[in-house]
Design an enzyme around this catalytic site. Structure first.
Site, PDB file in Angstrom:
ATOM      1  CG  ASP A 376      -2.084  -1.016   0.998  1.00  8.72           C
ATOM      2  OD1 ASP A 376      -2.474  -1.243  -0.154  1.00  8.72           O
ATOM      3  OD2 ASP A 376      -2.570  -1.575   1.994  1.00  8.72           O
ATOM      4  CE1 TYR A 461     -10.054  -5.001   5.416  1.00 14.46           C
ATOM      5  CE2 TYR A 461      -9.393  -5.870   3.281  1.00 14.46           C
ATOM      6  CZ  TYR A 461      -9.932  -6.062   4.540  1.00 14.46           C
ATOM      7  OH  TYR A 461     -10.361  -7.306   4.918  1.00 14.46           O
ATOM      8  CG  HIS A 512      -5.019  -7.176   6.581  1.00 12.80           C
ATOM      9  ND1 HIS A 512      -5.153  -6.203   5.621  1.00 12.80           N
ATOM     10  CD2 HIS A 512      -6.219  -7.784   6.676  1.00 12.80           C
ATOM     11  CE1 HIS A 512      -6.396  -6.230   5.142  1.00 12.80           C
ATOM     12  NE2 HIS A 512      -7.061  -7.183   5.761  1.00 12.80           N
ATOM     13  CG  PHE A 653      18.074  -3.171   6.095  1.00 14.98           C
ATOM     14  CD1 PHE A 653      18.420  -2.979   4.759  1.00 14.98           C
ATOM     15  CD2 PHE A 653      17.117  -2.335   6.634  1.00 14.98           C
ATOM     16  CE1 PHE A 653      17.827  -1.984   3.998  1.00 14.98           C
ATOM     17  CE2 PHE A 653      16.516  -1.336   5.893  1.00 14.98           C
ATOM     18  CZ  PHE A 653      16.865  -1.165   4.564  1.00 14.98           C
ATOM     19  CD  GLU A 657      26.947  -3.552  10.254  1.00 11.47           C
ATOM     20  OE1 GLU A 657      27.934  -2.847  10.026  1.00 11.47           O
ATOM     21  OE2 GLU A 657      25.777  -3.147  10.146  1.00 11.47           O
TER      22      GLU A 657
END
Length: 753
Positions: A376, A461, A512, A653, A657
């Protein structure tokens, strides 16, 4: 009867008459209007919050003028631009880097320059592409720099751009032209000539990078009601990848389980009686499935929340304060609500708390439904946060704030009253105790929270976005889903993918999944991730060595690296997980904030899927990474139309680390599986359809900070609980005996459509 008796009776009669007169006079008098008092000012903002402020309409205008005069190319207004044109797709604020902002907020440094981020579609170039520019300084731009390569490692391919409103208009024109080639079929199946049918887009658009082919589902369109529950069984696949609209084509037609090459082939099969047609009567407005029109006249009004002495919070520009809380708020036109510099009692708890993405992934035995994975953010979660209805979407007396945006037009638009702020009485104690042993007393505190709310309507929605701030120092983030379900035409084996909710309507199952970014700064930027959970250990009873006992004990662990802090969706996770400061509280424990998630998420898309990397944030219910300026968001608006080669892949990501004493970010996924049922008609209700998370102080304070609340109540058995001096609740008959001053009801939410 003696004289004394007569006198007594006479006095009683006069007293009765006087009392009746007082009652009658009082009954006819309206209560006095509530007298608002200015809210208590808590600290001074001095305009510092404006470093995060959304752009004003005038700033957007200046950016557009600058780009039109300084790029050296012709720019067409995006509202009428063809794919082969150059246009400004959107303009938003460019939030300064965190280090600069903190030097300004905390270190007395210079205010960072105010800049905008402009997204441009360059269709009229040898190599069409999407380019992003930072433009500044505002309010009078004098420079621009291309940040596309810096952000994404290269130019953004043109096919990844979101679909514009003008593109949808041109697609609809093509579909209408093709429908005219099947007049007898449409008249028989749907009592239609095609012009009264609504089309609903799906996404993504194809099977590989470079595709721009979209399935569109057709519905009966009845004025005044949602068409989403009235599919006619017809779906069409449109190829709209060419820069020349004249070359767009219909590639496939689907009807009642069969695929056709064109609408002419569909019409031919119908004429030759080779097609099974399900005849659907055109719905009437008064009887259409899913109508929201009231079925009964209004009754007496329900309870009304109001502030007898006016709001106890204060809103100035993009900044709100309330009983120790200080929050800066805004709205990203793509990703939705965003909060910055959240402080409690003067200490920063979180630097950023923002919505990242909302995924709706469907199942069906029809092509449109089975291929739908809506991201969305690419449609515009913030852009489609329309005006709120006073007294229903938010309390009548809430404070309403306008939001400005510039998207698909050279002219800024305003969604007025599209964000609301209010204090909410939950009709529940935040804490309480009735003491019935030793000393006798009652102590408690009402659960009053500050709420910041927006509601986005994304096609069918409606998502209600809540950010709530409690007197205990806790932050609650919650989303409710409501609005219309999406549906497919009910055909053979359809109930393997949902429930029948109408004569020809299948409510299609879907997920969702919602993603948030939480940049916590707990007693400073440098935090570590600590977990605690329970275990049982079998030990001998110290007082009875021949016996054993299962003793509950606490397992503590500090997670050292990102891979350890990436918790798969729906997998067991430590019950206590906290961002911990190296500084202790009074009792020697690290000052911490705990993340507590409330979610009923469905299963994530299999990693083997070629489009999974575009939503790889959904692999994790929680992932903690080191904060990096080059990782500002977990997704991209360009992922929707090219999920096979995602512009931003969150999985990258997480590269193991170290996360000890670092500036950390928590990325949180919440969600639920929705299998539509009869009670989802006309709308899905919010009851049971809410998910979210809490940020709760955990040894951050030396005691519950709400003990300092002026709303606290305490009285003992030795006090007169009905006396105002002993119990503030006893003061309400006098301090709250007034009528609220309600503003006139107005609504302008349809103006920008």
């Amino acid at each position: 009867m003696n004289v004394k008796t007569v006198l007594v009776l006479l006095v009683l009669a006069l007293a009765t008459i006087f009392a009746l007169v007082c009652v009658l006079l009082t009954r006819g008098r309206a209560p006095s209007a509530c007298q608002h008092q200015p809210p208590q000012q808590e600290g001074t903002d001095d305009g510092q919050s404006l470093v995060f402020a959304d752009l004003t309409g005038e700033e957007m205008v200046q950016v557009v003028r600058y780009l039109q005069g300084n790029l050296g190319v012709q720019l067409v207004d995006a509202s009428r631009a063809k794919p082969s044109d150059n246009c400004i797709a959107s303009v938003d604020v460019q939030v300064p880097v965190k280090a600069e902002v903190l030097r300004f907020l905390d270190g007395g440094g210079a205010r960072p320059p105010r800049e905008a981020l402009a997204v441009l579609y360059f269709g009229n170039q040898p190599e069409p592409n999407v380019t992003e520019y930072v433009v500044g300084p505002l309010p009078t731009p004098a420079y621009h720099r291309d940040v596309t390569v810096q952000k994404y490692g290269g130019k953004v391919p043109y096919h990844r751009r979101p679909v514009t409103g003008k593109e949808y208009v041109d697609i609809n024109t093509l579909i209408q032209r093709e429908l005219r080639k099947a007049p007898r079929f449409l008249a028989t199946c749907c009592e239609s000539d095609g012009t009264d049918l609504a089309i609903l887009t799906t996404a993504p658009r194809g099977f590989k990078s470079g595709d721009r082919m979209t399935w569109f589902v057709l519905f009966h369109n009845v004025a005044g009601t949602g068409y989403y529950l009235s599919p006619v069984g017809l779906e069409v696949l449109v190829d709209h990848g060419d820069l020349r609209v004249s070359r767009w084509r219909l590639r496939h037609v689907f009807y009642n389980g069969r695929y056709f090459a064109s609408t002419e082939d569909l019409e031919r099969a119908f004429v030759m009686n080779l097609l099974e047609v399900v005849k659907i009567k055109k719905p009437r407005a008064e009887a259409v499935l899913g109508s929201m029109r009231p079925r009964h006249p209004p009754g007496s009004p329900g309870p009304l929340q109001y502030e007898p002495q006016g709001p106890r919070y204060s809103v100035r520009d993009n900044h709100v304060t309330f009983q120790g809380w200080s929050i800066t708020f805004g709205m990203n036109p793509n990703n939705g609500p965003r909060l910055f510099d959240i402080r409690y009692r003067g200490e920063r708890i979180a630097y950023e708390l923002s919505l990242q993405e909302a995924l709706a992934l469907y199942g069906s035995n029809c092509p449109g439904g089975m291929s739908t994975r809506y991201l969305d953010g690419s449609f515009g979660i913030g852009r489609f946060a329309y005006e709120l209805v006073r007294g229903l979407d938010c309390p009548y007396t809430a404070t309403y704030v306008d939001q400005h945006y510039l998207a698909e037009s050279d002219t800024p638009k305003t969604n007025q009253n599209s964000l609301c702020i209010f204090e909410h009485d939950a009709a529940l104690p935040l804490r309480r105790h009735f003491s019935d042993s030793q000393s006798l007393y009652y102590g408690g505190l009402r659960k009053n929270t500050l709420v910041i709310r927006a509601i986005s309507t994304l096609i069918n929605y409606d998502y209600i976005w809540d950010f709530m701030f409690h007197g205990s120092g806790a932050v609650e983030v919650r989303v409710h889903a409501t609005g219309y379900i999406s549906s497919s035409f009910l055909s053979s084996q359809g109930t393997n993918y949902g429930n029948r909710v109408g004569p020809h309507t299948l409510g299609t199952m879907h997920l969702h999944h919602i993603h948030y970014k939480v940049d916590l700064d707990v007693d400073g930027q440098l935090n570590s991730l600590e977990t605690q959970d329970m275990g049982y250990e079998l030990v001998k009873d110290p007082w009875s060595l021949q016996n054993t006992i299962e003793r509950l004990y606490l397992r503590r662990e500090r997670l050292e690296r990102e891979d350890e802090a990436a918790f798969p969706l729906n997998a067991p996770m430590p019950r206590y997980l906290s961002f911990a400061s190296p500084k202790p509280n009074k009792w020697g424990h690290p000052r911490s904030y705990r993340i507590q998630i409330t979610s009923f998420a469905g299963e994530h898309l299999p990693i083997s899927s070629p489009m999974e990397r575009s939503i790889s944030w959904g692999r994790y219910q929680l992932a903690v990474t080191r904060r990096k300026e080059e990782e500002p968001t977990s997704t991209s608006i360009y992922n929707q139309n090219d999920p096979w080669t995602p512009t931003v892949a969150f999985a990258d990501f997480i590269d193991n680390e170290t996360i000890t004493n670092e500036d950390l970010v928590a990325w949180i996924t919440v969600g639920f599986l929705h299998v539509p049922h009869a009670e989802d008609v006309p709308n899905t209700v919010t009851v049971g359809n809410s998910i979210g998370f809490f940020l709760r102080p955990y040894n951050y304070f030396d005691e519950d900070p709400s003990v300092d609340s002026p709303d606290s109540v305490y009285f003992s058995s030795e006090q007169d609980a009905g006396a105002c001096g002993a119990n503030p609740l006893a003061c309400l008959p006098s301090t709250a005996a007034c009528a609220p001053q309600l503003p006139p009801f107005r609504y302008g939410g349809f103006l920008n459509l």
